[in-house]
Write an enzyme that holds these catalytic residues in place. Structure first.
Site, PDB file in Angstrom:
ATOM      1  N   CYS A  11      53.983 111.336   0.998  1.00  0.00           N
ATOM      2  CA  CYS A  11      54.054 110.327   2.062  1.00  0.00           C
ATOM      3  C   CYS A  11      55.417 110.405   2.748  1.00  0.00           C
ATOM      4  O   CYS A  11      55.763 111.436   3.302  1.00  0.00           O
ATOM      5  CB  CYS A  11      53.746 108.952   1.473  1.00  0.00           C
ATOM      6  SG  CYS A  11      53.357 107.673   2.679  1.00  0.00           S
ATOM      7  N   ALA A  12      56.213 109.344   2.693  1.00  0.00           N
ATOM      8  CA  ALA A  12      57.562 109.393   3.262  1.00  0.00           C
ATOM      9  C   ALA A  12      58.566 109.916   2.242  1.00  0.00           C
ATOM     10  O   ALA A  12      59.726 110.160   2.583  1.00  0.00           O
ATOM     11  CB  ALA A  12      57.979 108.013   3.760  1.00  0.00           C
TER      12      ALA A  12
END
Length: 179
Positions: free
Chosen positions: A100-101
């Protein structure tokens, strides 16, 4: 093989715990490690009790995993202990994985420059110099990256493939992942 899943305040529940769950189903030693304390709150306000708090013992692990979530990914990226740990693992050829991030830490410390990688859309500008891929999971050498929450299961299986390849098909079958 031992896997450390780092938990910073605001981490994405699915990405962290899916990885832990799948690895433990396979009998892999996988510990959740709070970066600041044992109690860590997820990005969706779920309070999790980590197995351990980040200390020097983490350098004995073979793999480090960084979940995404906000502000969890930023908290990981801005933690110098985390940056030092990930850089050391990468330099030693140990597996570093982020979803994800989470890969923004990789961008900050420069390990995705010239590498194939993915992350949650909108964060790719922080993966400085990488060859960005719009795939659920991307592997380049000892770097594993995942795109987001929907990638949690395939991402976890990719990590498992690197630590206990003989268990992947058995666990996929038991979880009906290939059905």
């Amino acid at each position: 093989m031992k896997v450390a899943v780092l938990l910073a305040e605001g981490f994405e529940t699915i990405e962290a715990l899916t990885t832990v769950d799948i690895l433990r189903r396979a009998g892999v030693t996988c510990n959740t490690i709070g970066t600041k304390s044992l109690e860590v709150t997820t990005s969706h306000s779920i309070i999790i009790k980590a197995d351990k708090v980040l200390n020097e013992e983490v350098y004995d692990y073979d793999v480090v995993v960084l979940p995404g979530g906000m502000p969890g990914a930023v908290n990981l990226r801005d933690d110098e202990k985390v940056n030092e740990l990930v850089k050391k693992f990468y330099d030693e050829g140990k597996v570093v994985a982020a979803i994800c991030a989470g890969p923004i830490t990789f961008g900050k410390i420069g390990i995705v420059n010239g590498k194939n990688a993915t992350c949650y859309p909108g964060f790719e500008d922080q993966l400085v110099g990488c060859n960005y891929k719009e795939e659920l999971v991307v592997v380049d050498g000892n770097i594993i990256t995942g795109r987001g929450p929907a990638a949690a299961i395939p991402f976890a299986f990719e990590v498992l493939k690197h630590v206990a390849p003989d268990k992947v098909e058995q666990i996929k079958k038991a979880m009906l992942f290939n059905s």
